[in-house]
Structures are given as structure tokens and as C-alpha cells.
Design a protein around this motif. Structure first.
Motif, short mmCIF file in Angstrom:
data_model
loop_
_atom_site.label_atom_id
_atom_site.label_comp_id
_atom_site.label_asym_id
_atom_site.label_seq_id
_atom_site.Cartn_x
_atom_site.Cartn_y
_atom_site.Cartn_z
N ARG A 102 1.22 -1.36 0.13
CA ARG A 102 -0.35 0.12 -0.24
C ARG A 102 0.85 1.34 -0.42
O ARG A 102 0.69 2.41 -0.95
CB ARG A 102 -1.00 -0.37 1.03
CG ARG A 102 -1.55 1.62 1.74
CD ARG A 102 -2.59 1.53 0.38
NE ARG A 102 -2.22 2.19 -0.45
CZ ARG A 102 -3.04 1.14 -2.29
NH1 ARG A 102 -3.53 0.24 -2.06
NH2 ARG A 102 -2.49 1.63 -3.14
N ARG A 103 1.71 0.82 0.42
CA ARG A 103 3.07 2.25 0.49
C ARG A 103 3.72 2.51 -0.45
O ARG A 103 3.99 3.72 -1.10
CB ARG A 103 3.75 2.20 1.45
CG ARG A 103 3.25 2.52 3.34
CD ARG A 103 4.03 1.86 4.55
NE ARG A 103 4.34 1.77 5.30
CZ ARG A 103 4.41 1.63 6.43
NH1 ARG A 103 5.86 0.86 6.85
NH2 ARG A 103 4.21 1.08 7.87
N SER A 104 3.78 1.57 -1.78
CA SER A 104 5.04 1.73 -2.52
C SER A 104 3.60 2.24 -3.94
O SER A 104 4.71 2.53 -5.07
CB SER A 104 6.02 0.87 -2.78
OG SER A 104 5.18 -0.42 -2.71
N LEU A 105 2.67 1.37 -3.65
CA LEU A 105 1.93 1.69 -4.91
C LEU A 105 1.06 2.77 -5.05
O LEU A 105 -0.07 3.52 -4.22
CB LEU A 105 0.93 -0.23 -5.06
CG LEU A 105 1.85 -0.85 -5.55
CD1 LEU A 105 0.97 -1.91 -4.97
CD2 LEU A 105 2.11 -0.81 -6.75
N PRO A 106 0.70 3.18 -6.45
CA PRO A 106 0.13 4.56 -5.84
C PRO A 106 -1.35 3.78 -5.69
O PRO A 106 -2.33 2.61 -5.67
CB PRO A 106 -0.70 4.27 -7.82
CG PRO A 106 0.75 4.25 -8.57
CD PRO A 106 0.98 2.34 -7.67
#
Length: 235
Positions: A102-106
Motif C-alpha cells: 500500500r505504501r509503495s503503489l499508487p
């Protein structure tokens, strides 16, 4: 009193297996490791060839669910190919991996934590349902069948399962189990399966890739040294 292994839900046993992997060398799956880089590059090229062969492009309107998305590496790769974030859904059993994804994806990429067999998603709503080395961590055959049925239900006619998994048991690791081509056929009896063996056996890859990339390529030219099936299972 210890709880009998047979009475422990398979999801809990999978969590235990992944917890034991914390004892592996910290760089075993690092993208900076030569063998990991070579393996990933080979896998990515094979996926592109496969998607073209089955006539999937253009990719901008295609919907994808990844079961066992981990920290989101495969979803990042799909974005680089032209899939749109609003059309991507990732699921993982492990909450901490979902948090990292969740932190790294759009923000438009949907991440759903929890048991994949309980996903509440519309049937026949995805062009691709992807799994990458998920089934090898599921040792309970009934659970494997249940997950395969759910994945098949979610694929729309004309779409397919994109499958990547190793085929052999690892005698040094009782927490994983290979999935043969015949087992894939039994999991998806209604599917039309195209498969290719890829990925140089990891122990060999770890030994030769740091010496020279050409050694990986040379040994990988022999199909009997490849340990994974990359399959398109069309509905």
C-alpha cells in the motif's frame, strides 16, 4: 498442551511457514543480488512474450488480480507494462506485506488483506488472475483446490490464470512443495494450458550469476536445469 497440526487452519500454517523464512540470509531475495536480477529479467521477458502470444495487448483496459501480491513487486512490473492502477487488485494473507504494498503503489491500486479463498469479488471480472510462487507454500491439497476454484471463478471468459511456480520439492525445505504440470492440469481441468519451463535452478543461479551473467544464460539453455513453470491457463 500443543495443538495437533491437523487441527490448525491452513492459513495459520502458511503464516508460520513465512515466519520461519525470516531466518534466511537478508540478501537471499534482494533485487541487488545477481541471481535475483537475472531470474527476474528472464521471467519478465517470458511474461511479455506470453502476453503477446495469447493476444492480450493493448493492456490499458485489462483488469488484473494478483493472489499473494506480497509487497507489490509484480504489480509495479505490471504498471510498467501499461496496465492502469485502477484496474489492478492485490491480495495477500500477510498484513505487513499488504501495508508495504500500500505504501509503495499508487493509491488507485486496490490492496485487500486476508485469506484469498474468502475474497468477495464479482465473478468473471478479471482478464488475468496472477499467482507467483503462492501454491508452493500451500501444503494442504484441499486448500489448493479451493483457491484454484476461486481464481477460476474470477477470470472472465477469454481471460486466464497467469501462473509462475516451481515444480520440484526442495528436500532442504519442508515448508514448500513443488507443483508439477500434471497437478496444474488437475487444479484447472477446464483450462487450456500453455506452459514453458523457465528459471535456472536457484542453487545454480546463486553460484554462477555473481561470476558472469553469461554463465547463467549458458546453463539456462538446458531445459532440464529450469525449475519453474510459467503458464497461461485460458478460460
Amino acid at each position: 498442551m500443543n495443538t495437533p497440526t491437523s487441527s490448525i487452519p491452513e492459513c495459520d500454517r502458511i503464516r508460520e511457514r513465512y515466519a520461519r523464512r525470516q531466518n534466511l540470509p537478508h540478501d537471499r531475495y534482494s533485487p541487488l543480488a545477481h541471481d535475483v536480477m537475472m531470474t527476474q529479467q528472464e521471467k519478465h521477458r517470458a511474461i511479455v512474450r506470453l502476453l503477446k502470444r495469447v493476444g492480450l495487448p493493448p493492456l490499458g483496459d485489462k483488469k488484473v488480480l494478483e493472489v499473494g501480491c506480497g509487497t507489490g513487486a509484480n504489480l509495479h512490473y505490471l504498471l510498467s507494462l501499461g496496465f492502469q492502477p485502477e484496474n489492478l487488485v492485490g491480495n495477500d494473507l500477510l498484513e505487513d506485506r499488504c501495508v508495504q504494498a500500500r505504501r509503495s503503489l499508487p493509491a488507485a491500486v486496490r490492496i485487500i488483506p486476508g485469506d484469498a479463498t474468502t475474497l468477495s469479488l464479482e465473478a468473471s471480472s478479471f482478464d488475468i488472475v496472477l499467482q507467483s510462487t503462492v501454491f508452493s507454500s500451500i501444503l494442504d491439497q484441499e486448500f489448493r483446490q479451493k483457491l484454484a476454484r476461486l481464481m477460476w471463478q474470477l477470470v472472465r471468459p477469454g481471460g486466464g490464470i497467469l501462473w509462475y511456480n516451481f515444480m520440484y520439492n526442495n528436500p532442504r525445505n519442508p515448508d514448500v512443495r513443488g507443483v508439477s504440470f500434471q497437478q496444474i492440469e488437475r487444479l484447472f481441468p477446464e483450462g487450456c494450458i500453455q506452459g514453458k519451463r523457465i528459471t535456472l535452478a536457484p542453487p545454480l543461479a546463486r553460484a554462477v550469476a555473481p561470476i558472469h551473467a553469461g554463465l547463467y544464460t549458458l546453463l539456462n539453455a538446458f531445459p532440464f536445469l529450469r525449475t519453474h513453470w510459467l503458464c497461461w491457463i485460458q478460460k
